[in-house]
Write a protein that holds these residues in place. Sequence first.
Motif, PDB file in Angstrom:
ATOM      1  N   SER A 147       2.355  -3.130  11.838  1.00  7.45           N
ATOM      2  CA  SER A 147       1.539  -2.234  10.974  1.00  7.45           C
ATOM      3  C   SER A 147       2.024  -0.787  10.300  1.00  7.45           C
ATOM      4  O   SER A 147       1.974  -0.594   9.261  1.00  7.45           O
ATOM      5  N   PHE A 148       3.231  -0.518  11.227  1.00  4.72           N
ATOM      6  CA  PHE A 148       3.745   0.791  10.730  1.00  4.72           C
ATOM      7  C   PHE A 148       4.793   0.299   9.227  1.00  4.72           C
ATOM      8  O   PHE A 148       5.410  -0.567   9.103  1.00  4.72           O
ATOM      9  N   ASP A 149       4.529   1.211   8.390  1.00  2.00           N
ATOM     10  CA  ASP A 149       5.288   1.107   7.142  1.00  2.00           C
ATOM     11  C   ASP A 149       6.553   1.912   7.357  1.00  2.00           C
ATOM     12  O   ASP A 149       6.628   3.138   7.016  1.00  2.00           O
ATOM     13  N   GLN A 150       7.639   1.114   7.378  1.00  2.00           N
ATOM     14  CA  GLN A 150       8.990   1.823   7.718  1.00  2.00           C
ATOM     15  C   GLN A 150       9.666   2.547   6.552  1.00  2.00           C
ATOM     16  O   GLN A 150      10.473   3.355   6.514  1.00  2.00           O
ATOM     17  N   ASP A 175     -16.269  -1.022   2.025  1.00  6.04           N
ATOM     18  CA  ASP A 175     -15.047  -0.295   1.820  1.00  6.04           C
ATOM     19  C   ASP A 175     -14.417  -0.851   0.749  1.00  6.04           C
ATOM     20  O   ASP A 175     -14.532  -1.972   0.295  1.00  6.04           O
ATOM     21  N   ALA A 176     -13.361  -0.027   0.178  1.00  9.30           N
ATOM     22  CA  ALA A 176     -12.529  -0.638  -0.707  1.00  9.30           C
ATOM     23  C   ALA A 176     -11.305  -1.378  -0.034  1.00  9.30           C
ATOM     24  O   ALA A 176     -10.686  -1.045   1.033  1.00  9.30           O
ATOM     25  N   ASN A 177     -10.758  -2.602  -0.668  1.00 13.20           N
ATOM     26  CA  ASN A 177      -9.831  -3.428  -0.276  1.00 13.20           C
ATOM     27  C   ASN A 177      -8.492  -2.694  -0.360  1.00 13.20           C
ATOM     28  O   ASN A 177      -7.524  -3.157  -1.192  1.00 13.20           O
ATOM     29  N   GLU A 178      -8.119  -1.894   0.216  1.00 19.41           N
ATOM     30  CA  GLU A 178      -6.769  -1.019   0.047  1.00 19.41           C
ATOM     31  C   GLU A 178      -5.776  -1.318   1.293  1.00 19.41           C
ATOM     32  O   GLU A 178      -6.446  -1.359   2.598  1.00 19.41           O
ATOM     33  N   LYS A 179      -4.425  -1.139   1.069  1.00 21.32           N
ATOM     34  CA  LYS A 179      -3.728  -1.297   2.388  1.00 21.32           C
ATOM     35  C   LYS A 179      -3.705  -0.038   3.227  1.00 21.32           C
ATOM     36  O   LYS A 179      -3.316  -0.291   4.407  1.00 21.32           O
ATOM     37  N   LYS A 180      -4.116   1.053   2.831  1.00 19.49           N
ATOM     38  CA  LYS A 180      -4.016   2.441   3.728  1.00 19.49           C
ATOM     39  C   LYS A 180      -5.398   3.020   3.396  1.00 19.49           C
ATOM     40  O   LYS A 180      -5.937   3.247   2.587  1.00 19.49           O
ATOM     41  N   THR A 181      -5.964   3.341   4.581  1.00 11.26           N
ATOM     42  CA  THR A 181      -7.612   3.913   4.662  1.00 11.26           C
ATOM     43  C   THR A 181      -7.232   5.421   5.414  1.00 11.26           C
ATOM     44  O   THR A 181      -6.641   5.257   6.639  1.00 11.26           O
ATOM     45  N   MET A 182      -7.996   6.134   5.043  1.00 10.39           N
ATOM     46  CA  MET A 182      -8.188   7.434   5.886  1.00 10.39           C
ATOM     47  C   MET A 182      -8.609   7.065   7.430  1.00 10.39           C
ATOM     48  O   MET A 182      -8.076   7.648   8.274  1.00 10.39           O
ATOM     49  N   LEU A 227     -10.875  14.771   2.969  1.00  7.34           N
ATOM     50  CA  LEU A 227     -10.034  13.510   3.162  1.00  7.34           C
ATOM     51  C   LEU A 227     -10.361  12.503   1.940  1.00  7.34           C
ATOM     52  O   LEU A 227     -11.318  12.395   1.315  1.00  7.34           O
ATOM     53  N   ILE A 228      -9.088  11.889   1.623  1.00 10.33           N
ATOM     54  CA  ILE A 228      -9.184  10.796   0.579  1.00 10.33           C
ATOM     55  C   ILE A 228      -9.183   9.633   1.391  1.00 10.33           C
ATOM     56  O   ILE A 228      -8.611   9.335   2.224  1.00 10.33           O
ATOM     57  N   LEU A 229     -10.444   8.615   1.158  1.00 13.11           N
ATOM     58  CA  LEU A 229     -10.705   7.665   1.946  1.00 13.11           C
ATOM     59  C   LEU A 229      -9.762   6.529   1.816  1.00 13.11           C
ATOM     60  O   LEU A 229      -9.606   5.894   2.921  1.00 13.11           O
ATOM     61  N   PHE A 230      -9.285   6.216   0.743  1.00 15.02           N
ATOM     62  CA  PHE A 230      -8.747   5.013   0.371  1.00 15.02           C
ATOM     63  C   PHE A 230      -7.406   5.222  -0.396  1.00 15.02           C
ATOM     64  O   PHE A 230      -7.450   5.891  -1.419  1.00 15.02           O
ATOM     65  N   LEU A 231      -6.323   4.532   0.079  1.00 12.99           N
ATOM     66  CA  LEU A 231      -4.994   4.702  -0.714  1.00 12.99           C
ATOM     67  C   LEU A 231      -4.308   3.367  -0.631  1.00 12.99           C
ATOM     68  O   LEU A 231      -4.556   2.651   0.078  1.00 12.99           O
ATOM     69  N   ASP A 232      -3.487   3.460  -1.911  1.00 15.14           N
ATOM     70  CA  ASP A 232      -2.515   2.189  -1.800  1.00 15.14           C
ATOM     71  C   ASP A 232      -1.397   2.239  -0.948  1.00 15.14           C
ATOM     72  O   ASP A 232      -1.449   3.392  -0.233  1.00 15.14           O
ATOM     73  N   GLU A 233      -0.272   1.245  -0.890  1.00 16.24           N
ATOM     74  CA  GLU A 233       0.547   1.279   0.300  1.00 16.24           C
ATOM     75  C   GLU A 233       1.792   2.488  -0.043  1.00 16.24           C
ATOM     76  O   GLU A 233       2.518   2.940   0.586  1.00 16.24           O
ATOM     77  N   ASN A 234       1.543   2.990  -1.282  1.00 16.88           N
ATOM     78  CA  ASN A 234       2.582   4.097  -1.720  1.00 16.88           C
ATOM     79  C   ASN A 234       1.663   5.536  -1.956  1.00 16.88           C
ATOM     80  O   ASN A 234       1.979   6.420  -2.433  1.00 16.88           O
TER      81      ASN A 234
END
Length: 394
Positions: A147-150, A175-182, A227-234
């Motif tokens: 899971s860790f994003d190197q 929930d939003a379908n995003e790769k990173k979440t708070m 807090l920002i609840l949902f974020l993309d991988e970037n």
Amino acid sequence: MYDITAFQRELDSILNYWITYTPDDQNGGFYGKINHENKVEPEAPKGSVLNARILWSFSAAYNQNSKPVYLNLAKRSYDYIRNYFVDKNYGGVYWTVDFEGNPLDTKKQIYALSFTIYGLAEYYKACKDESALALAKQLFADIEKHSFDQEKGGYLEAFAQDWKELPDLRLSAKDANEKKTMNTHLHVLEAYTNLYRIWKDEFLEKQICGLINDFLKHIIDPKANRLILFLDENWQPKSEIISYGHDIEGSWLLLEAAEVLEDEAIIMQVKEVSVAMARAAASGLDPDGSMYYEYEPEHDHLIKDRHWWVQAEAMVGFLNAWQLTGEQQFFDQFEKVWNFTHFHIIDSQKGEWVWGLKDDYTLMPGEDKVGVWKCPYHNSRSMIEVIHRLKKAS
């Protein structure tokens, strides 16, 4: 001197409910669903998060009060998790099993692995069972491997049973379908913090530092202190929704993580952020003392439901802010939330806490006393934290 009697009494009541109603003596472990009227649904699926939270709650209760029955319930949960939720082939834990313990939803939700680590660490504190620590370390390794994003840091949300990519990463339909979440990052941080208390591993310490930095740099909006609840991988924000309960919960969990590292520079930085987040979260308080659920800026829509877990976290968050600042307003907010909870959320007739109330104080329809999400963790932890903090302040 602050009177902790009411909080201890409520903690005992919560735990007694789970001791009385939830053990599944026919199929093992605990029932997966009990409705508001305390009617058991014996064939309901059993969730890994629910079982991990039961493990944490009874382990923490034993660590506070050393009652053998609490350790017995914790061991019951531990045995069931180890035997039925742990994926023996691919690692990690299943999201759900059926009522007989057969794998049901086999996806690897990092949120669920995190809560399992959280419970295992607390259980190890209670009984020093080396197999529990070994399993916690293994789940930590699973998270870090898969899971860790190197490249960008942080943790990706979910995977298939064999750790391949999934099209749907969501914890729940809302929930939003995003790769990173708070939410997942908050509970990875919470789990790693508890694990570090019993395992002073240098790599674990480094990852906790990284998580705190992720919150300060990416997940907390520095202008709004939310807090920002949902974020993309970037780390690009993908949501504007305000979650009052997560804001106030995050305010004290972030500081707890900083404090286990014993780095004064990090602690001082996080203290400032913690207090700022508590101030911001206070905008979600109603004059009756309760805290609202969410606000959707895009539609100017305030969701005035009062969820049980939001009230539980608000008590700890405002008490924490009072401890940090000495400002009376924070203690008053803590007391008001407790009073609302005492009179409206605690079910004095049927036991436990109701899921929540609508703005007109009627029950939120169709919600459970026990379920995949409804558990003894938020409210028992709130009582344990309040007791501990008021004793410390006396």
